[in-house]
Scaffold this motif. Structure first.
Motif, mmCIF file in Angstrom:
data_model
loop_
_atom_site.group_PDB
_atom_site.id
_atom_site.type_symbol
_atom_site.label_atom_id
_atom_site.label_comp_id
_atom_site.label_asym_id
_atom_site.label_seq_id
_atom_site.Cartn_x
_atom_site.Cartn_y
_atom_site.Cartn_z
ATOM 1 N N VAL A 189 -6.982 1.337 -0.563
ATOM 2 C CA VAL A 189 -5.569 1.735 -0.524
ATOM 3 C C VAL A 189 -5.365 3.107 -1.151
ATOM 4 N N LEU A 190 -5.924 3.291 -2.353
ATOM 5 C CA LEU A 190 -5.644 4.520 -3.095
ATOM 6 C C LEU A 190 -6.743 5.561 -2.948
ATOM 7 N N GLY A 191 -7.890 5.140 -2.435
ATOM 8 C CA GLY A 191 -9.010 6.074 -2.326
ATOM 9 C C GLY A 191 -9.692 6.363 -3.646
ATOM 10 N N ILE A 192 -9.467 5.496 -4.655
ATOM 11 C CA ILE A 192 -10.131 5.711 -5.945
ATOM 12 C C ILE A 192 -11.578 5.254 -5.826
ATOM 13 N N GLU A 193 -12.491 6.207 -6.012
ATOM 14 C CA GLU A 193 -13.903 5.896 -5.813
ATOM 15 C C GLU A 193 -14.564 5.446 -7.105
ATOM 16 N N LYS A 194 -14.052 6.004 -8.204
ATOM 17 C CA LYS A 194 -14.824 5.841 -9.437
ATOM 18 C C LYS A 194 -14.257 4.751 -10.351
ATOM 19 N N PRO A 204 0.812 -1.225 0.000
ATOM 20 C CA PRO A 204 0.000 0.000 0.000
ATOM 21 C C PRO A 204 0.846 1.276 0.000
ATOM 22 N N ASP A 205 1.939 1.292 0.772
ATOM 23 C CA ASP A 205 2.747 2.516 0.846
ATOM 24 C C ASP A 205 3.336 2.863 -0.506
ATOM 25 N N LYS A 206 3.899 1.840 -1.138
ATOM 26 C CA LYS A 206 4.488 2.027 -2.453
ATOM 27 C C LYS A 206 3.410 2.509 -3.434
ATOM 28 N N ALA A 207 2.228 1.915 -3.333
ATOM 29 C CA ALA A 207 1.139 2.251 -4.249
ATOM 30 C C ALA A 207 0.750 3.717 -4.107
ATOM 31 N N ILE A 208 0.651 4.171 -2.855
ATOM 32 C CA ILE A 208 0.258 5.575 -2.621
ATOM 33 C C ILE A 208 1.330 6.516 -3.156
ATOM 34 N N GLU A 209 2.587 6.114 -2.937
ATOM 35 C CA GLU A 209 3.719 6.901 -3.445
ATOM 36 C C GLU A 209 3.615 7.077 -4.968
ATOM 37 N N PHE A 210 3.340 5.968 -5.642
ATOM 38 C CA PHE A 210 3.237 6.019 -7.111
ATOM 39 C C PHE A 210 2.042 6.864 -7.551
ATOM 40 N N LEU A 211 0.969 6.795 -6.764
ATOM 41 C CA LEU A 211 -0.220 7.581 -7.110
ATOM 42 C C LEU A 211 0.125 9.069 -7.068
ATOM 43 N N LYS A 212 0.888 9.459 -6.044
ATOM 44 C CA LYS A 212 1.312 10.862 -5.908
ATOM 45 C C LYS A 212 2.202 11.245 -7.082
ATOM 46 N N LYS A 213 3.134 10.318 -7.404
ATOM 47 C CA LYS A 213 4.058 10.562 -8.520
ATOM 48 C C LYS A 213 3.298 10.742 -9.836
ATOM 49 N N ALA A 214 2.186 10.017 -9.921
ATOM 50 C CA ALA A 214 1.387 10.099 -11.147
ATOM 51 C C ALA A 214 0.638 11.424 -11.242
ATOM 52 N N GLY A 215 0.728 12.224 -10.152
ATOM 53 C CA GLY A 215 0.123 13.544 -10.204
ATOM 54 C C GLY A 215 -1.240 13.626 -9.546
ATOM 55 N N TYR A 216 -1.596 12.625 -8.780
ATOM 56 C CA TYR A 216 -2.876 12.692 -8.079
ATOM 57 C C TYR A 216 -2.634 12.904 -6.598
ATOM 58 N N GLU A 217 -3.199 13.944 -6.046
ATOM 59 C CA GLU A 217 -3.061 14.196 -4.612
ATOM 60 C C GLU A 217 -3.721 13.079 -3.817
ATOM 61 N N GLY A 248 -6.813 9.644 -4.308
ATOM 62 C CA GLY A 248 -7.547 8.811 -5.263
ATOM 63 C C GLY A 248 -8.810 9.470 -5.782
ATOM 64 N N ALA A 249 -9.323 10.428 -5.008
ATOM 65 C CA ALA A 249 -10.564 11.086 -5.412
ATOM 66 C C ALA A 249 -10.386 11.890 -6.698
ATOM 67 N N ASP A 250 -9.103 12.255 -6.995
ATOM 68 C CA ASP A 250 -8.857 13.051 -8.203
ATOM 69 C C ASP A 250 -8.783 12.206 -9.472
ATOM 70 N N VAL A 251 -8.701 10.894 -9.283
ATOM 71 C CA VAL A 251 -8.570 10.011 -10.456
ATOM 72 C C VAL A 251 -9.883 10.012 -11.234
ATOM 73 N N PRO A 252 -9.804 10.262 -12.533
ATOM 74 C CA PRO A 252 -11.042 10.241 -13.323
ATOM 75 C C PRO A 252 -11.631 8.830 -13.364
ATOM 76 N N GLU A 253 -12.918 8.782 -13.650
ATOM 77 C CA GLU A 253 -13.591 7.484 -13.683
ATOM 78 C C GLU A 253 -13.000 6.568 -14.758
ATOM 79 N N PHE A 254 -12.789 5.327 -14.407
ATOM 80 C CA PHE A 254 -12.423 4.338 -15.427
ATOM 81 C C PHE A 254 -13.104 3.001 -15.144
ATOM 82 N N THR A 255 -13.047 2.116 -16.135
ATOM 83 C CA THR A 255 -13.865 0.901 -16.092
ATOM 84 C C THR A 255 -13.010 -0.353 -16.264
ATOM 85 N N ILE A 256 -13.336 -1.364 -15.494
ATOM 86 C CA ILE A 256 -12.745 -2.690 -15.710
ATOM 87 C C ILE A 256 -13.745 -3.469 -16.545
ATOM 88 N N ILE A 257 -13.316 -4.016 -17.686
ATOM 89 C CA ILE A 257 -14.277 -4.848 -18.415
ATOM 90 C C ILE A 257 -13.944 -6.321 -18.227
#
Lengths: 308, 563
Positions: free
Chosen positions: B426-431, B381-394, B396-405
């Motif tokens: 872990v990342l707080g991605i809601e959408k 989880p720590d590494k994952a959050i670090e990468f999320l920040k690096k990706a430019g998201y403060e 997970g709530a800032d991540v745009p909606e995406f879909t798993i098919i």
């Protein structure tokens, strides 16, 4: 006489027109579905898909393909199956139809054996606890879907008691459980139908007269009332048989029976275009023929319907 | 008015009630009689064991019994009984090879040219000898552009096979396969392939009988009657005797097979039961020796009672998610890393799939051939959050909606829900949406790359890491992620030139570490095969590729005398 012939001809014309509509809609709808028959678990390179399309004539404009298809259909050629390579749709249907047919006929016989006596009995005992119990069971039978009843019958009669095989066709008794599932489902309808029409008849004057004359109650029930009461059931047999033969997909899947119902579904998931069209056509013809026959018989029984 | 009638009716029916009671009693007696007699009845499996006929569930109906037209595992299982390739499968290990039609084989120094010496007693099921010319003819057929065999790319190992298959060259004699004489076949390859004997075991490399093919059509005709029982000619330990669509395929011992005295079974019946619950019931009802699969949610029940019939075996396959690297948000490598490190693989295999699968720390499953993927992807989880920040998201709530098919299946859906939950926690991605698609629709969506994240699985065709790593080359038709990496492609090319296995594996591991660093695919778990096998079946060993050579399998009941 002329009236009858005209009526039959017009009904026949309507059936043919309905069939043409069904065939046409199916042909184009099947093609609208995303994906295609040649997609595979592992990717097939573009150049090969194109070649396969050429091999099967799918590269031609859709309207041309439709024309060619109709031309073949008239001669009774339903085309090659794309999901069962090496078999024509005619062969696939010729193997699957008898299975569905046997299931359907046996199912219908079981439905009648159970449904009619139950209906008569309930009508004779109308508004008593017996009647209510029977009709509640029948209602349950209608509401319980076959995909619940079928595994249940398999679990009890095949696996627990060991009277039947639980699956498969050849050298296997599983088909009986399949027919029983279908039969139970339709027997519930038939019981309700029989009860209703028997009640109609039983409340008529000639029945009361019969009782008044001192005819034995059983004789009244079976000799006087039964004939009239069973007519709607007879009319229902045609559509029921078509429904039984065409609607056995669940039963075929649960008991692993190689009937037409499975092809009907698998053809769609495989995008087996010719098999989709073929099975739909066969079922459509079946339903149309059954309805046509019922209409003719009814017209013969009751001249009033001819005018409609 | 009605009541008198009702009374008489009730009275009137009394005798019938008595009759009904009798009938019920009679029925009960009958039923009990049947019930007791059924206890002693010999079951289908008992009879089949006695007659040495193996009864197998086979998933679905095969697409064809023509080795050049099939690509699915279930189809290959049937073909393996009736055909034999140059090299045969070993009953004990996929890494070992048994002589098939070829008695022995040898390679030149850099493994780019292979010579197969065919036995002179190999026969087709009609008695004709199997020669090297049959193989040349077969490879010409499967590679012919007009024939359009779906899996012809398996033969691209041969020199010029790809341009011939694409119609760029028309002369088959330029393709690297030659019959030196009736019993010697030379394969010239595009690049050194030390594992080539493993490759030719695949169904696509099986031979077909030329006179039979041409009796029913031309070489490139895909729709002929040659596959039907009675017409079908093959060269395996068994031959086709009966085929009923959706009901069964029966094969019986081939008297002309060169090793017929050592074939123990008299035959096999394949039952294409595609409903897994029906198949499991057929096993319980003593109608099958083997099920193709067992539904996930029934596994705990079998485990709880320690059922000896339940088999759980490692299988050369990877369950993973593809990421579309050509569009936001999955085009961002750090975002993909964040996703990869927030999938709790351990929990998924333990509580969701429950079939003894291994969390995939790499893409290629570790194999008995000696290849080990780099150990990279673990839930962190720590590494994952670090990468999320690096990706430019403060957050997970800032991540745009995406879909798993997914292709519609409860098993896939359960896994997706677990992953969706992990990304949320872990990342707080809601959408994150989950979308079911029907199989063909799903396939088309993936090919057209109209997805964000797509569920996938890959099963190895032979025991070598290239069967897993090859698909991620730029432009490979199975790639479908848009991911392309020049270094990765170069390393794969370079590895192909190495004939020393360990050096080659090191090169491939280097390539795989690039793949696992950029994660265009999120590895989830390595497959197991979980199925039911009757104890009467002997010499059926766990195999990584699950390709059991039926000629070695035997049937007898322990404690009973055999001849």
């Amino acid at each position: 006489m002329m009236d009858t012939i005209r009526y039959i001809l017009s009904r026949f014309g309507q059936s043919v027109f309905a069939l043409l509509c069904i065939v046409t809609i199916t042909f184009f709808l099947a093609r609208l579905a995303p994906g295609g028959p040649f997609l595979d678990d592992k990717a097939v390179p573009e150049h090969l898909i194109e070649q396969m399309n050429r091999n099967y004539g799918f590269d031609k404009p859709l309207v041309v393909q439709y024309g060619l298809y109709l031309g073949r259909l008239v001669t009774g050629d339903l085309g090659p199956s794309l999901g069962n390579k090496g078999f024509t749709v005619n062969e696939v249907i010729a193997e699957g139809f008898p299975v569905s047919f046997i299931l359907g006929i046996c199912g219908l016989v079981i439905a009648l054996i159970i449904g009619v006596p139950v209906g008569v009995f309930a009508a004779a005992k109308r508004n008593t606890a017996v009647d209510y119990t029977l009709m509640t069971i029948a209602m349950l039978g209608i509401c319980l879907p076959t995909f619940v009843i079928a595994p249940l019958l398999g679990e009890i009669f095949a696996l627990k008691l060991g009277w039947f095989d639980v699956a498969m066709w050849e050298d296997s008794s599983a088909w009986f459980l399949g027919a029983l599932t279908l039969g139970l489902y339709y027997s519930a309808y038939i019981a309700r139908l029989t009860r209703g029409s028997m009640l109609d008849v039983l409340s008529q004057d000639f029945i009361r007269t019969a009782h008044a004359k001192g005819v034995a109650p059983l004789k009244v029930l079976f000799k006087h009332a039964f004939r009239g009461g069973i007519t709607p059931v007879v009319a229902y047999l045609g559509p029921a048989l078509a429904g039984l033969i065409g609607g056995s997909f669940v039963v075929e899947t649960v008991f692993g029976l190689p009937g037409l119902g499975q092809h009907f579904i698998k053809a769609a998931t495989n995008r087996d275009y010719w098999l989709i069209n073929g099975t739909v056509t066969v079922f459509a013809v079946l339903i149309l023929v059954m309805n046509f026959l019922v209409d003719i018989v009814q017209a013969w029984l009751d001249p009033r319907t001819r005018g409609k | 008015m009605i009541s008198p009638l009702r009374d008489t009716a009730r009275k009137g029916l009394d005798p019938q009630q008595g009759y009904l009671r009798d009938l019920t009693l009679l029925g009960l007696c009958l039923v009990m009689g049947l019930g007791t007699s059924s206890c002693n009845r010999e079951t289908k499996v008992d009879i089949a064991t006695r007659e040495k006929i193996l009864l197998l569930g086979n998933g679905g109906e095969p697409k064809a019994l023509d080795p050049h037209l099939v690509s699915s595992v279930g189809d290959a299982n049937i073909l393996r009984a009736i055909f034999e390739g140059l090299v045969a499968y070993d009953p004990g290990a996929d890494t070992k090879n048994e002589p098939g039609v070829a008695e022995r084989w040898e390679a030149n120094d850099d493994f780019s040219e292979w010579r197969f010496f065919l036995r002179n007693d190999a026969r087709w099921s009609n008695g004709d000898p199997v020669t090297a010319h049959d193989f040349v003819y077969s490879y010409n057929r499967i590679l012919h552009p007009d024939f359009a065999a779906p899996y012809s790319s398996m033969l691209y190992f041969l020199k010029n096979a790809e341009p011939f298959n694409k119609g760029e060259i028309e002369d088959f004699s330029q393709v690297g396969v030659k019959a030196v004489n009736d019993f010697e076949l030379v394969c010239t390859l595009e690049s050194p392939t030390p594992f080539f004997p493993d490759v030719v075991k695949h169904t696509t490399w099986l031979p077909v009988h030329r006179p039979t093919i041409e009796k029913f059509g031309t070489m490139t005709a895909t729709f002929t009657d040659w596959q039907k029982p009675g017409n079908h000619v093959s060269n395996g330990a068994f031959r086709l005797t009966d085929w009923r669509i959706n009901a069964h395929i029966k094969v019986r011992k081939n008297p002309h097979y060169w090793d017929a005295p050592n074939v123990k079974l008299n035959g096999l019946n394949f039952y294409p039961i595609d409903n897994t619950f029906t198949e499991e019931k057929a096993f319980r009802g003593n109608l099958l020796h083997y099920t193709y699969i067992i539904p996930n949610n029934l596994i705990p029940r079998y485990e709880a009672k320690n059922d000896p019939n339940l088999r759980t075996e490692t299988y050369a396959g990877t369950y993973f998610y593809r990421c579309n690297t050509t569009q936001a948000p999955t085009d961002n490598v750090d975002f993909r890393r964040a996703l990869a490190y927030s999938i709790n693989q351990e929990t998924i295999v333990k509580y969701v799939t429950q079939g003894g699968q291994e969390p995939a720390y790499g893409f290629t499953p570790p194999s008995e051939a000696g290849y080990h993927p780099p150990d990279v992807i673990h839930y962190d989880p720590d590494k994952a959050i670090e990468f999320l920040k690096k990706a430019g998201y403060e957050s997970g709530a800032d991540v745009p909606e995406f879909t798993i098919i997914l292709n519609t299946s409860d098993a896939h859906k359960d896994i997706a829900v677990a992953i969706q939950d992990g990304w949320k926690k872990v990342l707080g991605i809601e959408k994150v949406k989950i979308e079911n698609q029907e199989w063909k629709v799903y396939q088309q969506t993936v090919i057209d790359m109209k997805y964000d994240v797509a569920r996938a699985g890959w099963i190895g065709d032979y025991v070598d890491p290239t069967t897993f790593l090859g698909i991620w080359r730029g432009g490979d038709s199975n790639n479908n992620t848009g991911w392309e990496n020049a270094d990765y492609d170069r390393l794969l090319r370079e590895s192909a030139l190495l004939s020393e296995t360990n050096e080659r594996y090191a090169k491939l591991a280097e390539a795989e570490s690039i793949l696992l660093d950029e994660v265009p695919v999120l590895p989830i778990y390595w497959y197991t095969r979980v199925y039911l096998l009757h104890e009467d079946v002997k010499n059926w060993n766990p195999l990584l590729l699950d390709n059991h050579p039926y000629k070695h399998i035997d049937l007898h009941r322990d404690g009973e005398e055999t001849e």
